[in-house]
Scaffold this motif. Structure first.
Motif, PDB file in Angstrom:
ATOM      1  N   GLU A 131       0.830  -1.212   0.000  1.00 42.05           N
ATOM      2  CA  GLU A 131       0.000   0.000   0.000  1.00 42.05           C
ATOM      3  C   GLU A 131       0.861   1.256   0.000  1.00 42.05           C
ATOM      4  O   GLU A 131       0.579   2.229  -0.710  1.00 42.05           O
ATOM      5  N   LEU A 132       1.923   1.248   0.811  1.00 42.97           N
ATOM      6  CA  LEU A 132       2.814   2.416   0.884  1.00 42.97           C
ATOM      7  C   LEU A 132       3.535   2.657  -0.438  1.00 42.97           C
ATOM      8  O   LEU A 132       3.800   3.800  -0.819  1.00 42.97           O
ATOM      9  N   LEU A 133       3.877   1.557  -1.120  1.00 43.71           N
ATOM     10  CA  LEU A 133       4.587   1.689  -2.394  1.00 43.71           C
ATOM     11  C   LEU A 133       3.636   1.945  -3.558  1.00 43.71           C
ATOM     12  O   LEU A 133       4.089   2.234  -4.677  1.00 43.71           O
ATOM     13  N   GLY A 134       2.341   1.783  -3.309  1.00 46.30           N
ATOM     14  CA  GLY A 134       1.355   2.028  -4.364  1.00 46.30           C
ATOM     15  C   GLY A 134       1.357   0.973  -5.450  1.00 46.30           C
ATOM     16  O   GLY A 134       1.126   1.278  -6.625  1.00 46.30           O
ATOM     17  N   ILE A 135       1.625  -0.287  -5.047  1.00 43.42           N
ATOM     18  CA  ILE A 135       1.634  -1.374  -6.028  1.00 43.42           C
ATOM     19  C   ILE A 135       0.612  -2.438  -5.611  1.00 43.42           C
ATOM     20  O   ILE A 135       0.259  -2.531  -4.426  1.00 43.42           O
ATOM     21  N   PRO A 136       0.134  -3.244  -6.569  1.00 45.36           N
ATOM     22  CA  PRO A 136      -0.811  -4.298  -6.195  1.00 45.36           C
ATOM     23  C   PRO A 136      -0.134  -5.403  -5.394  1.00 45.36           C
ATOM     24  O   PRO A 136       1.089  -5.555  -5.441  1.00 45.36           O
ATOM     25  N   HIS A 137      -0.922  -6.162  -4.650  1.00 45.19           N
ATOM     26  CA  HIS A 137      -0.371  -7.308  -3.927  1.00 45.19           C
ATOM     27  C   HIS A 137      -1.326  -8.480  -4.037  1.00 45.19           C
ATOM     28  O   HIS A 137      -2.537  -8.308  -4.187  1.00 45.19           O
ATOM     29  N   ILE A 138      -0.736  -9.653  -4.000  1.00 42.86           N
ATOM     30  CA  ILE A 138      -1.517 -10.896  -3.985  1.00 42.86           C
ATOM     31  C   ILE A 138      -1.022 -11.707  -2.788  1.00 42.86           C
ATOM     32  O   ILE A 138       0.167 -12.001  -2.697  1.00 42.86           O
ATOM     33  N   ALA A 139      -1.910 -12.059  -1.901  1.00 43.31           N
ATOM     34  CA  ALA A 139      -1.513 -12.711  -0.659  1.00 43.31           C
ATOM     35  C   ALA A 139      -1.697 -14.224  -0.723  1.00 43.31           C
ATOM     36  O   ALA A 139      -2.511 -14.747  -1.484  1.00 43.31           O
ATOM     37  N   THR A 140      -0.888 -14.917   0.067  1.00 47.66           N
ATOM     38  CA  THR A 140      -0.971 -16.370   0.311  1.00 47.66           C
ATOM     39  C   THR A 140      -0.983 -17.186  -0.978  1.00 47.66           C
ATOM     40  O   THR A 140      -1.843 -18.035  -1.171  1.00 47.66           O
ATOM     41  N   ILE A 141      -0.024 -16.938  -1.831  1.00 51.20           N
ATOM     42  CA  ILE A 141      -0.011 -17.640  -3.114  1.00 51.20           C
ATOM     43  C   ILE A 141       0.609 -19.046  -2.972  1.00 51.20           C
ATOM     44  O   ILE A 141       1.487 -19.272  -2.140  1.00 51.20           O
ATOM     45  N   THR A 142       0.129 -19.954  -3.793  1.00 52.90           N
ATOM     46  CA  THR A 142       0.676 -21.312  -3.831  1.00 52.90           C
ATOM     47  C   THR A 142       1.274 -21.640  -5.192  1.00 52.90           C
ATOM     48  O   THR A 142       1.826 -22.715  -5.388  1.00 52.90           O
ATOM     49  N   LYS A 143       1.129 -20.712  -6.154  1.00 50.82           N
ATOM     50  CA  LYS A 143       1.755 -20.890  -7.466  1.00 50.82           C
ATOM     51  C   LYS A 143       1.932 -19.514  -8.089  1.00 50.82           C
ATOM     52  O   LYS A 143       1.055 -18.647  -7.955  1.00 50.82           O
ATOM     53  N   THR A 173       2.788 -12.612  -1.333  1.00 55.92           N
ATOM     54  CA  THR A 173       3.218 -13.286  -0.104  1.00 55.92           C
ATOM     55  C   THR A 173       3.052 -14.791  -0.275  1.00 55.92           C
ATOM     56  O   THR A 173       2.072 -15.264  -0.845  1.00 55.92           O
ATOM     57  N   ALA A 174       4.038 -15.517   0.241  1.00 54.06           N
ATOM     58  CA  ALA A 174       4.145 -16.950  -0.008  1.00 54.06           C
ATOM     59  C   ALA A 174       3.425 -17.759   1.063  1.00 54.06           C
ATOM     60  O   ALA A 174       3.508 -17.474   2.252  1.00 54.06           O
ATOM     61  N   GLN A 175       2.749 -18.789   0.605  1.00 54.99           N
ATOM     62  CA  GLN A 175       2.070 -19.739   1.484  1.00 54.99           C
ATOM     63  C   GLN A 175       2.731 -21.110   1.334  1.00 54.99           C
ATOM     64  O   GLN A 175       3.367 -21.388   0.307  1.00 54.99           O
ATOM     65  N   GLN A 176       2.576 -21.947   2.335  1.00 51.28           N
ATOM     66  CA  GLN A 176       3.091 -23.316   2.250  1.00 51.28           C
ATOM     67  C   GLN A 176       2.530 -23.992   1.003  1.00 51.28           C
ATOM     68  O   GLN A 176       1.347 -23.866   0.706  1.00 51.28           O
ATOM     69  N   GLY A 177       3.378 -24.702   0.270  1.00 46.33           N
ATOM     70  CA  GLY A 177       2.945 -25.357  -0.960  1.00 46.33           C
ATOM     71  C   GLY A 177       3.456 -24.648  -2.200  1.00 46.33           C
ATOM     72  O   GLY A 177       3.403 -25.205  -3.298  1.00 46.33           O
ATOM     73  N   LEU A 178       3.952 -23.427  -2.051  1.00 46.93           N
ATOM     74  CA  LEU A 178       4.467 -22.682  -3.205  1.00 46.93           C
ATOM     75  C   LEU A 178       5.672 -23.380  -3.812  1.00 46.93           C
ATOM     76  O   LEU A 178       5.825 -23.438  -5.032  1.00 46.93           O
ATOM     77  N   ASN A 179       6.525 -23.937  -2.964  1.00 40.95           N
ATOM     78  CA  ASN A 179       7.733 -24.618  -3.429  1.00 40.95           C
ATOM     79  C   ASN A 179       8.326 -25.415  -2.279  1.00 40.95           C
ATOM     80  O   ASN A 179       7.738 -25.462  -1.185  1.00 40.95           O
ATOM     81  N   GLU A 180       9.466 -25.987  -2.497  1.00 41.67           N
ATOM     82  CA  GLU A 180      10.201 -26.705  -1.451  1.00 41.67           C
ATOM     83  C   GLU A 180      11.556 -26.018  -1.299  1.00 41.67           C
ATOM     84  O   GLU A 180      12.434 -26.198  -2.132  1.00 41.67           O
ATOM     85  N   PRO A 181      11.720 -25.198  -0.243  1.00 37.06           N
ATOM     86  CA  PRO A 181      12.988 -24.460  -0.105  1.00 37.06           C
ATOM     87  C   PRO A 181      14.195 -25.391  -0.100  1.00 37.06           C
ATOM     88  O   PRO A 181      14.174 -26.446   0.540  1.00 37.06           O
ATOM     89  N   ARG A 182      15.222 -24.982  -0.802  1.00 35.83           N
ATOM     90  CA  ARG A 182      16.438 -25.779  -0.903  1.00 35.83           C
ATOM     91  C   ARG A 182      17.295 -25.638   0.350  1.00 35.83           C
ATOM     92  O   ARG A 182      17.176 -24.644   1.086  1.00 35.83           O
TER      93      ARG A 182
END
Length: 255
Positions: A131-143, A173-182
């Motif tokens: 919001e402060l940067l004035g850009i869109p956001h998508i929360a809790t993504i899985t892909k 913002t990342a949610q569990q299931g997005l990937n498997e951290p190395r």
């Protein structure tokens, strides 16, 4: 592609929480990268490897937070900014304002962050930052898919999949299931010690404590009450519902 990742160091989720003199005791505690932020770091590295560019970490925290930064650098991030100034520590309002100031004037295509912090359960900082940067956001993504400037993200919607589209620049913002951290490799760990980490304070950011003063105050910190035995409600369903509502309102004080 210029990629920013908001990273927080938190308690290890396996640690036992001890409250002493009204504060959570940190002596002897193991700290880790906030697990949701690890998904963000991994996704950023994947994007960088696919599109080129740089992954820059942004962290607010005490000196010990450098351990989390070095681990993320060992995973493959390129550089980091560590805001290690106690006058800039505060609540979600403070953190988002400080991060926005640190990003001011920088070129970026996408910002990734964890869905929430596991220590305080907050999921506000990244959304406030967008919001402060004035850009869109998508929360809790899985892909996450990026095609040109088009961004397509999937998110779990109570068992269904919700597809959300946006354009760069964007914050997700990342949610569990997005990937498997190395896991960091040995070579990665060696390289991490040579990667640049800029340590900034209020002076470098042009901020004063009053500029980012917290809007909330922690009045009391307590452990949850000991669990007691359950209680079976009896009678007709309607009577059970009435009794349950009465208990939640008058005994548990939930509303």
């Amino acid at each position: 592609m210029n990629i920013l990742v908001c990273l927080k160091q938190t308690f290890d989720t396996e640690e036992k929480i001890v409250v002493e003199n009204g504060k959570v005791k940190e002596d002897g505690v193991q700290f880790i990268i906030n697990p949701y932020d690890e998904y963000a770091v991994e996704e950023a590295i994947v994007l960088r490897d696919k599109f080129g560019g740089t992954v820059t970490l942004l962290t607010i925290g005490p000196a010990r937070a450098e351990e989390a930064i070095r681990k993320a650098l060992a995973m493959g991030a390129d550089e980091a900014i560590h805001i290690s100034d106690e006058t800039l520590f505060g609540d979600e309002y403070t953190a988002s304002k400080v991060l926005a100031k640190a990003i001011e004037g920088k070129s970026f295509d996408i910002i990734l962050a964890g869905n929430q912090a596991v220590d305080d359960g907050s999921g506000q900082v990244a959304v406030r930052l967008a919001e402060l940067l004035g850009i869109p956001h998508i929360a809790t993504i899985t892909k996450l898919t990026i095609d040109g400037s088009k961004v397509t993200a999937e998110r779990d919607a109570e068992g269904d999949v919700e597809v959300v589209e946006a354009t760069l620049p964007v914050l997700v913002t990342a949610q569990q299931g997005l990937n498997e951290p190395r896991y960091p490799s040995l070579i990665g760990i060696r390289k991490a010690n040579k990667k640049p980490v800029a340590v900034l304070g209020a002076g470098e950011l042009g901020l004063s404590a009053s500029d980012v003063a917290a809007k909330t105050e922690v009045l009391e910190t307590t452990l949850p009450p000991e669990k007691t035995g359950g209680r079976m409600l009896e009678g007709e369903l309607a009577d059970q519902v009435k009794e349950l509502v009465h208990m939640l309102k008058n005994e548990e004080k939930l509303f």
